[in-house]
Design an enzyme around this catalytic site. Structure first.
Site, PDB file in Angstrom:
ATOM      1  N   TYR A 285     -24.902  27.775  -1.305  1.00  0.00           N
ATOM      2  CA  TYR A 285     -24.521  26.770  -1.920  1.00  0.00           C
ATOM      3  C   TYR A 285     -22.948  25.478  -1.120  1.00  0.00           C
ATOM      4  CZ  TYR A 285     -26.802  25.787  -6.101  1.00  0.00           C
ATOM      5  OH  TYR A 285     -28.816  26.963  -6.766  1.00  0.00           O
TER       6      TYR A 285
ATOM      7  N   ASP B 175     -28.487  21.912 -12.573  1.00  0.00           N
ATOM      8  CA  ASP B 175     -27.797  21.389 -13.925  1.00  0.00           C
ATOM      9  C   ASP B 175     -27.978  19.416 -13.537  1.00  0.00           C
ATOM     10  OD1 ASP B 175     -27.774  23.345 -14.210  1.00  0.00           O
ATOM     11  OD2 ASP B 175     -26.029  24.148 -13.866  1.00  0.00           O
TER      12      ASP B 175
ATOM     13  N   ARG C  77     -33.088  25.494 -10.573  1.00  0.00           N
ATOM     14  CA  ARG C  77     -33.257  24.118 -11.377  1.00  0.00           C
ATOM     15  C   ARG C  77     -31.469  23.836 -11.066  1.00  0.00           C
ATOM     16  NH1 ARG C  77     -36.358  27.814 -16.629  1.00  0.00           N
ATOM     17  NH2 ARG C  77     -37.764  27.401 -15.595  1.00  0.00           N
TER      18      ARG C  77
ATOM     19  N   ARG D 110     -20.014  27.770 -10.100  1.00  0.00           N
ATOM     20  CA  ARG D 110     -18.998  26.794 -10.936  1.00  0.00           C
ATOM     21  C   ARG D 110     -18.036  27.525 -11.466  1.00  0.00           C
ATOM     22  NH1 ARG D 110     -23.001  23.305 -13.862  1.00  0.00           N
ATOM     23  NH2 ARG D 110     -20.944  22.310 -14.802  1.00  0.00           N
TER      24      ARG D 110
END
Length: 257
Positions: free
Chosen positions: A123, A65, A63, A210
């Site tokens: 990522y 963001d 999921r 992050r």
């Protein structure tokens, strides 16, 4: 989804796997939302239902963001729709908004799950260095107003490779899972003013990338030493790490099965 509804969906003849790319700027994340919020999943399910002539409920590899982008999100769904696979991407792309694209479609085994079958993910995070903003990068990178010490950042990236407890970089609110993850590769590449960070791991905690980037940026700006980065990681204390980097610089690059 209720367990009995899952079984109804799975009783359908086909399990189709899609690779999807999207610009997350206009969406409240990937996961389906109630109006007036709109998520990528809402839009994809509506358009796929129209193309397949069948109600569609997607399972996704993860999921993302609000504001996070994807180059290689993977989803799957069960359907009795008969559209040939080679026609599906073109058909659904013709009615999708231009910021969501289905890259490919494939028949999957009955037991394939985009979420549960994933073995690893990659990522990418993009930072734009310098005081002068770039209007074409405003939704696709984090603009830090100075040149970063990328050699020190690379030292820290080498620290996080391997199997570690990443509690120091885990945000509250995620699922209650083990904080231990294995990072196979953590690297940095400079592309002009862009600093691109790559994280390849067997899995990620909530906001882990992050939070890592926010702490690495502090190293790059000289606010945190390499030694202190190691201490923060060993502390297992989220309060000692840096602020969460903005969502707009993050991309789900690839999911491996």
């Amino acid at each position: 989804m209720k367990p009995e509804h899952k079984e109804i969906m799975k009783a359908r003849r086909r399990n189709i796997r899609l690779t999807v790319s999207y610009d997350g700027t206009a969406y409240n994340g990937f996961q389906r939302q109630n109006p007036p919020q709109v998520a990528v999943q809402n839009v994809l399910e509506e358009k796929l239902s129209a193309v397949c002539g069948d109600s569609v409920e997607l399972a996704a590899s993860g999921r993302t963001d609000s504001g996070v982008h994807a180059m290689g999100q993977v989803v799957n769904f069960f359907t009795d729709g008969t559209i040939p696979l080679d026609r599906l991407p073109r058909a659904v792309n013709s009615i999708l908004p231009p910021d969501i694209v289905v890259l490919d479609a494939a028949e999957a085994d009955r037991d394939f799950s985009a979420r549960h079958s994933a073995k690893s993910k990659i990522y990418i995070y993009r930072i734009l260095q310098g005081y002068i903003p770039d209007p074409f990068e405003r939704n696709y990178s984090w603009n830090i107003h100075k040149e970063l010490d990328t050699e020190s950042m690379k030292e820290c990236l080498r620290m996080i490779e391997g199997t570690h407890d990443f509690s120091a970089f885990r945000a509250a609110g995620g699922p209650p899972v083990s904080p231990v993850r294995t990072i196979y590769e953590a690297s940095l590449e400079k592309k002009g003013r862009i600093v691109e960070l790559k994280f390849f791991a067997n899995g990620f905690l909530y906001h882990m990338v992050r939070n890592l980037v926010g702490t690495l940026a502090n190293v790059g700006m000289g606010r945190t030493s390499v030694q202190r980065f190691g201490e923060i990681m060993a502390s297992l204390d989220r309060n000692q790490a840096g602020a969460t980097a903005p969502a707009r610089g993050l991309y789900l690059y690839k999911v491996n099965y």
